[in-house]
Design an enzyme around this catalytic site. Sequence first.
Site, PDB file in Angstrom:
ATOM      1  N   ARG A 182     -21.766  -3.074 -17.649  1.00 22.85           N
ATOM      2  CA  ARG A 182     -22.539  -4.316 -17.606  1.00 22.85           C
ATOM      3  C   ARG A 182     -23.044  -4.725 -18.998  1.00 22.85           C
ATOM      4  NH1 ARG A 182     -20.230  -3.594 -13.803  1.00 22.85           N
ATOM      5  NH2 ARG A 182     -20.859  -3.642 -11.606  1.00 22.85           N
ATOM      6  N   SER A 259     -27.697  -8.654  -7.733  1.00 24.51           N
ATOM      7  CA  SER A 259     -28.307  -7.337  -7.967  1.00 24.51           C
ATOM      8  C   SER A 259     -29.313  -7.449  -9.105  1.00 24.51           C
ATOM      9  CB  SER A 259     -27.225  -6.309  -8.320  1.00 24.51           C
ATOM     10  OG  SER A 259     -26.343  -6.117  -7.243  1.00 24.51           O
ATOM     11  N   GLU A 357     -30.719  -6.341 -14.385  1.00 23.55           N
ATOM     12  CA  GLU A 357     -29.453  -6.998 -14.732  1.00 23.55           C
ATOM     13  C   GLU A 357     -29.645  -8.426 -15.241  1.00 23.55           C
ATOM     14  OE1 GLU A 357     -25.886  -7.011 -12.605  1.00 23.55           O
ATOM     15  OE2 GLU A 357     -26.038  -4.976 -11.841  1.00 23.55           O
TER      16      GLU A 357
END
Length: 367
Positions: A182, A259, A357
Amino acid sequence: MRGLSPLSPHSKYRYTGAVILQENIPLAPLTTFGVGGPARYFAEAEDEDDVVMALAFARVRDLPVFVLGGGSNLLVSDSGFPGMVLKVAIKGVQLESAGDNIRLTAAAGEDWDRIVGSCVETNLGGVECLSGIPGFVGGTPVQNIGAYGQEIADTLVSVRALDRESESVVELSREQCGFGYRTSIFNTTHRGRYIVLQVTYSLRKNGVPLLKYPDLQRRLQKSTRPPTLAEVRAAVLEIRASKGMLIVEGDPDCRSAGSFFKNPIVDTVDFAIISDACDGKVPHYPGADGKVKLSAAWLIEDAGIAKGFARGPAAVSRKHSLALINSGGARASDIVALAREIRSTVYDRFGIRLIPEPVFVGFLEDF
């Protein structure tokens, strides 16, 4: 900027070259969370020249710049953003044959899931497990988006971007993008330096799905033949819908940034300690460099934060404990307060600090 419709009847306009800049534009309607204050200036770039013109306006006035894509992976502060929000809305898709593969080049403003759907329809493999992820093409390399055993680094060839330091357009290879879980140079070491203009992916002709994720394997193992790309996409969309991870109009569980926390990655020693404390029941997956990836959703629930847990209008999704939602009338400060409570609770239980995130826009302090 040609043909830009006003987003607010109260906005004012400033012209710089071909670009129309609007003032004090609400950002909440442009995000999937539906919270946040206004942008001091707002511009929508329909081509690369528009991007250059808008940045020139910001540079002369020493304004901070935030690049907006689909608005699906960010949280805007209640005070908004004091500089210029630049929405890159450049369109266009090109295909080029390259042996057993097809190179697909898409402009930053193309809808990501539309690209995935088109690839699946034409039997191009490599992104089928990334179905249903909201947002634009320009955001895919920034976070190295991933789901169900695939990530964008698997297929990305290059990124065409505007380098704000050299004021030139550059071509960055996959290696130069510095992808990790990520992460990329775009959201770590060179955050704010590059503005993605287009991305090139390499996709397999007559692609055979690669099933690495247990949920997908279980859903598709009933058939005696290998699944098609279309069947994998359908299964991914079903799983995402069941977890509230698809944008569905009118569903409050979808008023989120997806998320909210990354799955933590720990070394084998820390994993052994956590696993022993939980009688070996901790869901885990192989991570990079011999490390172990844990399920953030499981950690949250085992720490006592259940689906549907709420603090006023900010809540944990009833479908997935990893998604925080605006159940109606929430402010950004409500979402942040809930996220901090969850992170503190997980840390007290496991000694693991969850990492968010979404991108935080306009906040004066780090999360």
